[in-house]
Design an enzyme around this catalytic site. Structure first.
Site, PDB file in Angstrom:
ATOM      1  N   ASP A  97       2.916   0.737  -9.576  1.00 52.31           N
ATOM      2  CA  ASP A  97       2.814   0.693  -8.123  1.00 52.31           C
ATOM      3  C   ASP A  97       4.210   0.459  -7.555  1.00 52.31           C
ATOM      4  O   ASP A  97       4.652  -0.670  -7.387  1.00 52.31           O
ATOM      5  CB  ASP A  97       1.863  -0.416  -7.691  1.00 52.31           C
ATOM      6  CG  ASP A  97       1.482  -0.311  -6.229  1.00 52.31           C
ATOM      7  OD1 ASP A  97       1.983   0.607  -5.540  1.00 52.31           O
ATOM      8  OD2 ASP A  97       0.673  -1.136  -5.761  1.00 52.31           O
ATOM      9  N   ALA A  98       4.910   1.550  -7.312  1.00 49.65           N
ATOM     10  CA  ALA A  98       6.279   1.471  -6.797  1.00 49.65           C
ATOM     11  C   ALA A  98       6.434   2.167  -5.459  1.00 49.65           C
ATOM     12  O   ALA A  98       7.429   1.983  -4.766  1.00 49.65           O
ATOM     13  CB  ALA A  98       7.257   2.074  -7.804  1.00 49.65           C
ATOM     14  N   LYS A  99       5.466   3.022  -5.095  1.00 46.92           N
ATOM     15  CA  LYS A  99       5.427   3.696  -3.794  1.00 46.92           C
ATOM     16  C   LYS A  99       6.757   4.358  -3.445  1.00 46.92           C
ATOM     17  O   LYS A  99       7.267   4.230  -2.337  1.00 46.92           O
ATOM     18  CB  LYS A  99       4.998   2.727  -2.692  1.00 46.92           C
ATOM     19  CG  LYS A  99       3.612   2.127  -2.905  1.00 46.92           C
ATOM     20  CD  LYS A  99       3.195   1.242  -1.750  1.00 46.92           C
ATOM     21  CE  LYS A  99       1.801   0.680  -1.965  1.00 46.92           C
ATOM     22  NZ  LYS A  99       1.755  -0.355  -3.020  1.00 46.92           N
ATOM     23  N   ARG A 100       7.303   5.087  -4.401  1.00 44.41           N
ATOM     24  CA  ARG A 100       8.578   5.747  -4.172  1.00 44.41           C
ATOM     25  C   ARG A 100       8.396   6.997  -3.315  1.00 44.41           C
ATOM     26  O   ARG A 100       7.374   7.679  -3.402  1.00 44.41           O
ATOM     27  CB  ARG A 100       9.231   6.129  -5.501  1.00 44.41           C
ATOM     28  CG  ARG A 100       9.578   4.935  -6.395  1.00 44.41           C
ATOM     29  CD  ARG A 100      10.543   3.970  -5.705  1.00 44.41           C
ATOM     30  NE  ARG A 100      11.174   3.064  -6.645  1.00 44.41           N
ATOM     31  CZ  ARG A 100      10.924   1.767  -6.734  1.00 44.41           C
ATOM     32  NH1 ARG A 100      10.031   1.210  -5.933  1.00 44.41           N
ATOM     33  NH2 ARG A 100      11.567   1.017  -7.621  1.00 44.41           N
ATOM     34  N   THR A 127       2.512   5.479  -8.045  1.00 43.19           N
ATOM     35  CA  THR A 127       2.192   5.629  -6.625  1.00 43.19           C
ATOM     36  C   THR A 127       3.418   6.157  -5.895  1.00 43.19           C
ATOM     37  O   THR A 127       4.548   5.751  -6.165  1.00 43.19           O
ATOM     38  CB  THR A 127       1.754   4.304  -5.986  1.00 43.19           C
ATOM     39  OG1 THR A 127       2.785   3.322  -6.148  1.00 43.19           O
ATOM     40  CG2 THR A 127       0.456   3.793  -6.602  1.00 43.19           C
TER      41      THR A 127
END
EC number: 4.1.1.23
Length: 280
Positions: A97-100, A127
């Site tokens: 879960d890094a939402k890059r 993510t």
């Protein structure tokens, strides 16, 4: 081209075998304190090892939140690397879960960090944020396909602020969130038993019947437990797509630590509730 089965295939098998539960690994300061651990690298490592050791044979997916490791700098990243490696070695899928989200060579570098098989932080899925335009994710999409990994694209998130972007209506009359879902359906076309390109769709959002959630891919559903949604809400929120939902629980399970048996019992209880709701 990777010889590993596509992420969607591996995720479907894990969900069928273990149930669809995804457990977050979110070592924020308050939770470390609740476990009697210091807000330091030693506490971070003890926390992460305990979660993996207790649950790796029980849950389908772990979702480490990169930010809680990154705040400790290089030593925290080292703990994250070990956590990912230990979880994958134990047979649990890892969703980072890094939402890059960025453009061009920068997006490609983010993709290589988490989706290149020989990278220290290689994860089964990542993510990503599409709000520089869905096309900006193309380097990550292409590398995920090549490596057998997956993506979860922010589409309809559980935070109240998300609606100002995700429910904004485009000139063609379709909302931004619906547009992201349509892109993912295109990515997953023809995949069996399930595509590798999923959406993040909050379990707290209520009736989503105006959105086409049948994207032939997984739907990561945050919001179960501490955020107020329950397993019983899933069929009402996701409708016919409920069989592809991967409910994420973090505090609802992690709050029972550091006792391993309590963590296992909490995860098992959530998994049973989710199975019953989906089957019902």
């Amino acid at each position: 081209m990777s010889t590993v089965s596509p992420f969607g295939t591996r995720l479907r098998a894990a969900m069928d075998a273990r149930g669809p539960l995804c457990v977050g690994i979110d070592p924020h300061a308050a939770l470390l304190a609740r476990w009697g651990l210091g807000d330091d690298v030693a506490g971070l490592e003890r926390f992460s090892r305990t979660v993996v050791d207790a649950l790796a044979d029980q849950v389908a997916v772990f979702k480490p939140q990169a930010a809680f490791f990154e705040r400790f700098g290089s030593r925290g990243i080292a703990v994250l690397e070990r956590t990912v490696a230990d979880a994958r070695a134990a047979g649990t899928l890892v969703l980072m879960d890094a939402k890059r989200g960025d453009i061009g060579s920068t997006m490609a570098a983010y993709a290589e960090t988490f989706l290149r098989p020989d990278a220290p932080l290689f994860s089964d899925a990542l993510t990503v944020s599409p709000y520089l335009g869905y096309g900006s994710l193309r380097p990550a999409v292409e590398l995920a396909r090549e490596s057998g990994a997956g993506l979860f694209v922010l589409a309809l998130t559980s935070n109240p602020e998300g609606g100002e972007v995700q429910r904004a209506v485009r000139e063609d009359g379709r909302s931004v969130g619906a547009t992201m879902l349509a892109h993912l359906a295109e990515e997953n076309a023809g995949a069996a038993p399930m595509g590798s390109f999923g959406a993040v769709v909050g379990a707290t959002l209520g009736d989503l019947s105006s959105f086409d959630l049948e994207i032939n891919g997984p739907l990561l559903a945050p919001g179960i437990g501490a955020q107020g949604a329950t397993a019983a809400d899933l069929p009402k929120v996701f409708g016919a797509a409920v069989g592809n939902v991967v409910p994420n629980v973090s505090r609802g399970v992690l709050g029972h630590g550091p006792d391993a048996s309590a963590l296992r019992a909490a995860a098992a209880a959530f998994a049973d509730e989710i199975r019953a709701a989906v089957a019902g």
